[in-house]
Design a protein around this motif. Sequence first.
Motif, PDB file in Angstrom:
ATOM      1  N   PHE A 278      -2.142  -8.716  -3.070  1.00  0.00           N
ATOM      2  CA  PHE A 278      -1.844  -7.518  -3.830  1.00  0.00           C
ATOM      3  C   PHE A 278      -1.486  -7.812  -5.266  1.00  0.00           C
ATOM      4  CE2 PHE A 278      -2.647  -4.369  -0.873  1.00  0.00           C
ATOM      5  CZ  PHE A 278      -2.321  -4.849   0.363  1.00  0.00           C
ATOM      6  N   MET A 281      -5.054  -7.657  -6.706  1.00  0.00           N
ATOM      7  CA  MET A 281      -5.897  -6.558  -6.220  1.00  0.00           C
ATOM      8  C   MET A 281      -6.291  -5.655  -7.380  1.00  0.00           C
ATOM      9  SD  MET A 281      -7.262  -4.709  -3.992  1.00  0.00           S
ATOM     10  CE  MET A 281      -6.932  -5.837  -2.700  1.00  0.00           C
ATOM     11  N   ARG A 286      -6.123  -0.566  -4.192  1.00  0.00           N
ATOM     12  CA  ARG A 286      -4.851  -1.041  -3.653  1.00  0.00           C
ATOM     13  C   ARG A 286      -4.441  -0.277  -2.416  1.00  0.00           C
ATOM     14  NH1 ARG A 286      -0.063  -3.632  -4.840  1.00  0.00           N
ATOM     15  NH2 ARG A 286       1.569  -2.406  -3.881  1.00  0.00           N
ATOM     16  N   PHE A 289      -6.627  -1.206   0.756  1.00  0.00           N
ATOM     17  CA  PHE A 289      -6.330  -2.474   1.406  1.00  0.00           C
ATOM     18  C   PHE A 289      -4.924  -2.509   1.982  1.00  0.00           C
ATOM     19  CE2 PHE A 289      -9.865  -5.133   1.293  1.00  0.00           C
ATOM     20  CZ  PHE A 289     -10.618  -4.813   0.190  1.00  0.00           C
ATOM     21  N   PHE A 293      -4.345  -3.570   5.802  1.00  0.00           N
ATOM     22  CA  PHE A 293      -3.461  -4.650   6.227  1.00  0.00           C
ATOM     23  C   PHE A 293      -2.353  -4.161   7.138  1.00  0.00           C
ATOM     24  CE2 PHE A 293      -3.856  -8.795   3.876  1.00  0.00           C
ATOM     25  CZ  PHE A 293      -5.185  -8.615   3.564  1.00  0.00           C
TER      26      PHE A 293
ATOM     27  N   TRP B 458      -1.515  -8.552 -11.527  1.00  0.00           N
ATOM     28  CA  TRP B 458      -2.235  -9.238 -12.607  1.00  0.00           C
ATOM     29  C   TRP B 458      -2.566  -8.328 -13.765  1.00  0.00           C
ATOM     30  CZ3 TRP B 458      -7.966  -9.350 -13.285  1.00  0.00           C
ATOM     31  CH2 TRP B 458      -8.588  -8.309 -12.589  1.00  0.00           C
ATOM     32  N   PRO B 530      -9.325 -12.767  -8.941  1.00  0.00           N
ATOM     33  CA  PRO B 530      -9.143 -11.620  -8.030  1.00  0.00           C
ATOM     34  C   PRO B 530     -10.173 -11.549  -6.919  1.00  0.00           C
ATOM     35  CG  PRO B 530      -9.771 -10.883 -10.205  1.00  0.00           C
ATOM     36  CD  PRO B 530      -9.486 -12.327 -10.330  1.00  0.00           C
ATOM     37  N   ILE B 534      -9.393 -12.021  -2.816  1.00  0.00           N
ATOM     38  CA  ILE B 534      -9.700 -10.979  -1.839  1.00  0.00           C
ATOM     39  C   ILE B 534     -10.586 -11.554  -0.738  1.00  0.00           C
ATOM     40  CG2 ILE B 534     -10.823  -8.763  -1.538  1.00  0.00           C
ATOM     41  CD1 ILE B 534      -9.961  -8.029  -4.334  1.00  0.00           C
TER      42      ILE B 534
END
Lengths: 433, 582
Positions: A278, A281, A286, A289, A293, B458, B530, B534
């Motif tokens: 995350f 991400m 966001r 996912f 999860f 990020w 990134p 993932i």
Amino acid sequence: MAAPLTLLLLVAVTVRAALYRSSLADLISERVEVVSPLTAWKRVVEGLALLDLGVSPYSGDVFHETPLIIYLFHFLVDYAEITFMLADVITAVALYLSVKDYNKQVFRKQKYALEADRYPLDCLELIRSPKEMQYIPLKVAMFYLLNPFTILSCVAKSTCGLNNAVIALFVLSTIKGNVLLSAIFLSLATYQSIYPLTLCAAALLYLLQRQYIPVNLRRFSFWWFVAQYAFMYLGSLFVIVGLSFFLLGSWDFLPSVYGFILSVPDLTPNIGLFWYFFAEMFEHFRLFFLCVFQINVFFYTVPLSIKLKEHPVFLIFMQLAVISIFKSYPTVGDIAASFIKHHKASSASSLNIFLVSCVLLACSALFPVLWHLWIYAGSANSNFYYAITLLFNVAQILLVSDYFYAFLRREHHLSHGLYLKRKDGSEATLVLK
Amino acid sequence: PAPKPNQPTSFEATADKEDTSAPETVVQSSVPQPKDDFQEELVIRPLHSGDIYASFQFRTLWETDFMRGNKVSHYRLFPKSLGQVISKFSVRELHISFTQGYWRTMQWGQPFLPSPPGAELWVWFQDSVTDVDGTWKELTNVLSGIFCASLNFIDSTNTVQPSASFKPLGIGNVTDHRFLRYATLPREIVCTENLTPWKKLLPCGSKAGLAVLLKSEKLFHSSFHSQAVHIRPVCQDWQCKTTSWELRQTLNVVFDLHTPGQGKLEWSLFKMFSRTLTEACPLASSSKIYIDITDDPQGEQFEVSPATHLLSQAMVLGDRRTFSVYDLTQQITFGTVRSLNLLIRWKSSEDMLRPLLHAERYVAGYGLQTGEIHTLMYNNHPYRSFPVLLLDSVPWYLRLYIHTLTVTSKGKDNKPSYIHYQPSKDRVRPHLLEMLVQLPPNSVTEVTVQFERALLKWTEYTPDPNHGFYVGSSVISSLVPSIVAMDTNSTREQPLFSSFFPCKEESSYFMRVYTEPLLVNLPTPDFSMPYNVICLTCTVVAVGYGSLYNLLTRSFQIEEPSPGLAKRIANIIRKMRGVPPL
């Protein structure tokens, strides 16, 4: 059996007390592998300090414990070390008693099955004898108490130890057949971290089995029992949540505790998979996912329950393992709780298990090294730590699936015989198809 | 600075300010014009380190009411853009400052108007405002356009509502700190683009009066440069029957001794500003230059030329100081050459007074996980102790642990008598810590608090993440006991530099000290990764899913060995022929 158990408890308490008095205690309580934003002792002290200043602990983003923990430590903050050692002792004793009771039931079932000639003749060596099972409860307690992960978790005063104690008490009360206590302890465990909700199915299956109610969706007795258990569970959950409301007079703790566990806003590195995922991400994906999860943790409940409906105790341990790998802020204390299944080791794939255990040990040793290189030396970056996290989780997953495979294989042998022959009489190999 | 937001055309720059006609030729209108008044002054103070401190103040007083229904439409000396800001956003007080450099209190003494490095904005709104946060956001965007600064970076993550440190400096009885907003941008850089719109707000612009000295190539070639705008309502007279709006524009600059590179300890207006003065601003009722000669009454240390006979004394910063005055409205000041170039020549050097209150701040600790903020406050008064209010606003990504807060003076614990702490909320608001600490005489008080550094997403890092993140200056406000009796009457004739902070009692004066901003590094993820992250994490989850899926959906069967390749081909041919397989 009381004497060896007492000796074991004394040794465990001594080790922990020695570590508390040494300088390592402060070092360990700062390690991100051992404490998480949910369970850190520093944050409990901060929450109590905020309460003293007259500010609600949930008005900021530092404190994420439940109000009952505030209640408990408001009085016990000076005796915190004793509290955590006591929690570990309770967990060990509860596990000891529950495994002993469970073994008795297993023997009884085995005896009936032997008398009814249900086992094929060549798998007699797989049947457990009382002699070899005599030391299993003690081994389980020892494995939990003297496990370095548990010791680290206790010395760091992580509240994960309290959660483990409640789960162990839940296991004990379920195995003893006490429906009310089982519901109450499960609701306490769910109240503290949402994930033990998945243990509901396992507890239901076990209690139904114990009361000889067949798991048949069309029968009234099944639904009546499910309704009873659900009522007791939800009722005690509501009572505890209501008590928490009256403690501070507001519902602030709901988004601070449960919203925090589910929406993962804090990206502090830990040994789990969520943080770096995350952190890197894309904002657009966001929420998607995050849902994936979180569903991943709860999703294995139904298939596992269907497959393991005859073996609910193993189901409990499988669920605990799945929770500890895929939860949002795992720590080594959760890993310790999930290792309880080790006493069921069978010889089928012990080499595999040995290799995977070595990988786990190596990763545990590499975590502090790569953390130091990233955070203090500045010569590595976050990718190194993340890689070890990935490896650690893969090893855990392989360990869990190896144990599951060994268990299923043993069950297959018990019903179909140990030495299998093909149609033409030569020795056969078993595969999963 | 960030690009200016699109503004409605009502906030056009005050291009219509070049009113060169004499003040007497006022257009007759039915409504009597509210009286307005403009004063300008420059204070030059030679510092003992050889540097020179120049402080410009331009004050416009206007007896009008922005708040009542009748819209003010005829602006004369007061800039229209700021007048419209006051009325549209129901502002009671506005203080904005842009500073480049850090004021070195130990070498330079105390400034007349303190300011922290970067940009600082604090505003008191009228109590008629219903949505203060929304108004604050709009106001910062509008000011961002007026001053060509990136004030649009001010949002809820760096705005706080101090409860005690920033009381109103003008009149008014609203003290509910819900209407106060304080924000600082320590990273903001000040340059010519900020000076130009600031100069445009002056009635004479930069064409006449003291403002002609404000040339950016010299002003920014200095150790310290700070420009500010302060708007507040003030009383017109002692009984406060009428109130007027006061707009003060201040510019403080400290020129470094060694910058001109000439080695001679000699200063002149031409050397500092590359201009000399030829006339006062025609719109100004008073235009004066003050040179601080307190440290040299007999002319032993330095010599000022051209000489002047006008002397004035003023009570400022707890000290009675003597000034030589040059009145620019008098023609004889400019002499026969019609130009004034003040010259200050040094003769010797001496130690200076230690300032009474002084503060420092730094970050301790190592590594990117934790750290500690230490704030040191020095009380250099020999026998008096006095209380100070410390305001700390720490961004949310440095998680403070308030249970580790320690305040020690002279090695002993010094418990603050008032603590107001508002913890931060991730990505919403910063920490706010306000404390009232009593400083014992002649001592150092150390305030320490531990923090933990957070890992951000990020996208939340700046393009230069390894530069670090700025933490705004701490603000220390206090009433410092003064050696001489302060003047509590405020009159029109008082020099501007001594009338900024209201003086309520004779035995002490108000002082505000800003500490250094901090630069803190945060742990960074790898920004190039990134997609890789993932993929890898989803692979691990898939490994778990795959193993469990296999075990759950398949069962054990006896394996039939598959026939060799030759046999399989033979079987296929046999099937085609219709013959049973091998």
